[in-house]
Design a protein around this motif. Sequence first.
Motif, PDB file in Angstrom:
ATOM      1  N   GLY A  66       0.831  -1.197   0.000  1.00 25.92           N
ATOM      2  CA  GLY A  66       0.000   0.000   0.000  1.00 25.92           C
ATOM      3  C   GLY A  66       0.866   1.247   0.000  1.00 25.92           C
ATOM      4  N   THR A  67       0.261   2.365   0.364  1.00 20.45           N
ATOM      5  CA  THR A  67       0.973   3.631   0.461  1.00 20.45           C
ATOM      6  C   THR A  67       0.709   4.241   1.824  1.00 20.45           C
ATOM      7  OG1 THR A  67      -0.866   4.833  -0.552  1.00 20.45           O
ATOM      8  CG2 THR A  67       0.890   4.110  -2.024  1.00 20.45           C
ATOM      9  N   LEU A  68       1.687   4.934   2.345  1.00 18.03           N
ATOM     10  CA  LEU A  68       1.597   5.563   3.647  1.00 18.03           C
ATOM     11  C   LEU A  68       2.054   7.006   3.504  1.00 18.03           C
ATOM     12  CD1 LEU A  68       1.131   5.026   6.740  1.00 18.03           C
ATOM     13  CD2 LEU A  68       3.613   4.691   6.876  1.00 18.03           C
ATOM     14  N   THR A  69       1.284   7.917   4.048  1.00 17.25           N
ATOM     15  CA  THR A  69       1.683   9.315   4.086  1.00 17.25           C
ATOM     16  C   THR A  69       2.133   9.633   5.497  1.00 17.25           C
ATOM     17  OG1 THR A  69       0.129   9.927   2.343  1.00 17.25           O
ATOM     18  CG2 THR A  69       0.931  11.700   3.746  1.00 17.25           C
ATOM     19  N   LEU A  70       3.344  10.160   5.625  1.00 20.22           N
ATOM     20  CA  LEU A  70       3.849  10.620   6.913  1.00 20.22           C
ATOM     21  C   LEU A  70       3.904  12.139   6.887  1.00 20.22           C
ATOM     22  CD1 LEU A  70       6.870   8.273   7.727  1.00 20.22           C
ATOM     23  CD2 LEU A  70       4.639   8.315   8.830  1.00 20.22           C
ATOM     24  N   LYS A  71       3.237  12.741   7.844  1.00 19.35           N
ATOM     25  CA  LYS A  71       3.374  14.182   8.043  1.00 19.35           C
ATOM     26  C   LYS A  71       4.437  14.352   9.113  1.00 19.35           C
ATOM     27  CE  LYS A  71       0.982  18.455   8.983  1.00 19.35           C
ATOM     28  NZ  LYS A  71      -0.270  19.117   9.367  1.00 19.35           N
ATOM     29  N   VAL A  72       5.533  14.991   8.768  1.00 22.51           N
ATOM     30  CA  VAL A  72       6.636  15.226   9.689  1.00 22.51           C
ATOM     31  C   VAL A  72       6.827  16.728   9.759  1.00 22.51           C
ATOM     32  CG1 VAL A  72       9.053  14.746  10.215  1.00 22.51           C
ATOM     33  CG2 VAL A  72       7.671  13.025   9.038  1.00 22.51           C
ATOM     34  N   GLY A  73       6.450  17.310  10.909  1.00 23.56           N
ATOM     35  CA  GLY A  73       6.378  18.771  10.987  1.00 23.56           C
ATOM     36  C   GLY A  73       5.280  19.229  10.048  1.00 23.56           C
ATOM     37  N   GLU A  74       5.617  20.066   9.101  1.00 22.23           N
ATOM     38  CA  GLU A  74       4.639  20.520   8.106  1.00 22.23           C
ATOM     39  C   GLU A  74       4.852  19.870   6.746  1.00 22.23           C
ATOM     40  OE1 GLU A  74       1.992  22.288   8.964  1.00 22.23           O
ATOM     41  OE2 GLU A  74       2.814  22.131  10.978  1.00 22.23           O
ATOM     42  N   LYS A  75       5.834  18.977   6.651  1.00 18.14           N
ATOM     43  CA  LYS A  75       6.177  18.327   5.385  1.00 18.14           C
ATOM     44  C   LYS A  75       5.462  16.989   5.255  1.00 18.14           C
ATOM     45  CE  LYS A  75      10.189  17.000   2.682  1.00 18.14           C
ATOM     46  NZ  LYS A  75      11.628  16.796   2.651  1.00 18.14           N
ATOM     47  N   LEU A  76       4.981  16.673   4.055  1.00 18.05           N
ATOM     48  CA  LEU A  76       4.351  15.381   3.774  1.00 18.05           C
ATOM     49  C   LEU A  76       5.315  14.497   2.987  1.00 18.05           C
ATOM     50  CD1 LEU A  76       0.716  16.380   2.730  1.00 18.05           C
ATOM     51  CD2 LEU A  76       1.501  15.482   4.921  1.00 18.05           C
ATOM     52  N   GLU A  77       5.461  13.271   3.445  1.00 16.46           N
ATOM     53  CA  GLU A  77       6.262  12.265   2.747  1.00 16.46           C
ATOM     54  C   GLU A  77       5.323  11.159   2.308  1.00 16.46           C
ATOM     55  OE1 GLU A  77       9.370  12.592   2.032  1.00 16.46           O
ATOM     56  OE2 GLU A  77       9.954  14.215   3.384  1.00 16.46           O
ATOM     57  N   HIS A  78       5.347  10.792   1.035  1.00 12.39           N
ATOM     58  CA  HIS A  78       4.491   9.736   0.498  1.00 12.39           C
ATOM     59  C   HIS A  78       5.370   8.507   0.242  1.00 12.39           C
ATOM     60  CE1 HIS A  78       1.218  12.594   0.086  1.00 12.39           C
ATOM     61  NE2 HIS A  78       2.117  13.435  -0.394  1.00 12.39           N
ATOM     62  N   LEU A  79       5.083   7.445   0.977  1.00 10.36           N
ATOM     63  CA  LEU A  79       5.886   6.229   0.898  1.00 10.36           C
ATOM     64  C   LEU A  79       5.080   5.110   0.251  1.00 10.36           C
ATOM     65  CD1 LEU A  79       6.858   7.896   3.507  1.00 10.36           C
ATOM     66  CD2 LEU A  79       7.981   5.788   4.118  1.00 10.36           C
ATOM     67  N   SER A  80       5.733   4.362  -0.624  1.00  5.63           N
ATOM     68  CA  SER A  80       5.156   3.195  -1.284  1.00  5.63           C
ATOM     69  C   SER A  80       5.884   1.947  -0.814  1.00  5.63           C
ATOM     70  CB  SER A  80       5.289   3.329  -2.802  1.00  5.63           C
ATOM     71  OG  SER A  80       4.600   4.457  -3.263  1.00  5.63           O
ATOM     72  N   SER A  81       5.394   0.800  -1.237  1.00  5.47           N
ATOM     73  CA  SER A  81       5.993  -0.479  -0.875  1.00  5.47           C
ATOM     74  C   SER A  81       7.499  -0.453  -1.139  1.00  5.47           C
ATOM     75  CB  SER A  81       5.333  -1.590  -1.689  1.00  5.47           C
ATOM     76  OG  SER A  81       5.895  -2.829  -1.368  1.00  5.47           O
ATOM     77  N   GLY A  82       8.277  -0.816  -0.124  1.00  2.00           N
ATOM     78  CA  GLY A  82       9.731  -0.831  -0.237  1.00  2.00           C
ATOM     79  C   GLY A  82      10.400   0.447   0.225  1.00  2.00           C
ATOM     80  N   ASP A  83       9.627   1.503   0.500  1.00  2.00           N
ATOM     81  CA  ASP A  83      10.188   2.775   0.971  1.00  2.00           C
ATOM     82  C   ASP A  83      10.288   2.787   2.490  1.00  2.00           C
ATOM     83  OD1 ASP A  83      10.237   3.767  -1.637  1.00  2.00           O
ATOM     84  OD2 ASP A  83       8.380   4.930  -1.394  1.00  2.00           O
ATOM     85  N   SER A  84      11.283   3.520   2.999  1.00  2.00           N
ATOM     86  CA  SER A  84      11.403   3.734   4.433  1.00  2.00           C
ATOM     87  C   SER A  84      11.651   5.204   4.711  1.00  2.00           C
ATOM     88  CB  SER A  84      12.535   2.883   5.026  1.00  2.00           C
ATOM     89  OG  SER A  84      13.794   3.350   4.588  1.00  2.00           O
ATOM     90  N   PHE A  85      11.343   5.597   5.954  1.00  2.00           N
ATOM     91  CA  PHE A  85      11.573   6.980   6.367  1.00  2.00           C
ATOM     92  C   PHE A  85      11.898   6.987   7.850  1.00  2.00           C
ATOM     93  CE2 PHE A  85      10.608  11.298   7.648  1.00  2.00           C
ATOM     94  CZ  PHE A  85      11.154  12.035   6.604  1.00  2.00           C
ATOM     95  N   ASN A  86      12.925   7.741   8.226  1.00  2.00           N
ATOM     96  CA  ASN A  86      13.348   7.843   9.618  1.00  2.00           C
ATOM     97  C   ASN A  86      12.752   9.084  10.264  1.00  2.00           C
ATOM     98  OD1 ASN A  86      15.291   6.885  11.750  1.00  2.00           O
ATOM     99  ND2 ASN A  86      15.888   9.024  11.565  1.00  2.00           N
ATOM    100  N   VAL A  87      12.183   8.907  11.457  1.00  2.00           N
ATOM    101  CA  VAL A  87      11.662  10.020  12.253  1.00  2.00           C
ATOM    102  C   VAL A  87      12.492  10.079  13.525  1.00  2.00           C
ATOM    103  CG1 VAL A  87       9.671  10.961  13.478  1.00  2.00           C
ATOM    104  CG2 VAL A  87       9.328   9.754  11.301  1.00  2.00           C
ATOM    105  N   CYS A  88      13.184  11.193  13.718  1.00  2.00           N
ATOM    106  CA  CYS A  88      14.080  11.363  14.855  1.00  2.00           C
ATOM    107  C   CYS A  88      13.312  11.753  16.116  1.00  2.00           C
ATOM    108  CB  CYS A  88      15.114  12.446  14.538  1.00  2.00           C
ATOM    109  SG  CYS A  88      16.208  12.017  13.176  1.00  2.00           S
ATOM    110  N   PRO A  89      13.909  11.514  17.283  1.00  2.63           N
ATOM    111  CA  PRO A  89      13.272  11.955  18.522  1.00  2.63           C
ATOM    112  C   PRO A  89      12.976  13.456  18.460  1.00  2.63           C
ATOM    113  CG  PRO A  89      15.171  10.576  19.016  1.00  2.63           C
ATOM    114  CD  PRO A  89      15.189  10.845  17.539  1.00  2.63           C
ATOM    115  N   GLY A  90      11.818  13.836  18.986  1.00  4.57           N
ATOM    116  CA  GLY A  90      11.426  15.246  19.013  1.00  4.57           C
ATOM    117  C   GLY A  90      10.692  15.728  17.774  1.00  4.57           C
TER     118      GLY A  90
END
Length: 121
Positions: A66-90
């Motif tokens: 599937g697809t996952l949207t991550l809102k990090v701060g005010e930025k949107l990241e659109h992730l598809s199968s096989g994608d990763s994204f790191n979210v730091c503390p804070g």
Amino acid sequence: MPYTNDMTVRNRTNADHYLWSDGACDGWRLLDGNDLSVIEERMPPGTAEVMHFHERANQVFYVLSGTLTLKVGEKLEHLSSGDSFNVCPGQRHQARNESISEDACFLVISAPTTKGDRIPS
């Protein structure tokens, strides 16, 4: 909690299961240690978690299907199968499934655990 050393294969059928987002979403604890947790999550179309952050935990979101949207701060990241994204503390963040027809299934790998470390924002 220390790791168990029982050498058991973990999957959706035998991992600790929980519901979240008013019972619409699923989570399976594949590894549940104090210094590292691995959770498989399933979000149906149109679901979202609340915006929040963690003081200690670093998290990696890895999309299985599937697809996952991550809102990090005010930025949107659109992730598809096989994608990763790191979210730091804070970092304020929110996972969303903006699809109208497909579940988003993904891993959330956190070090240390997020238990007791989730602050709504």
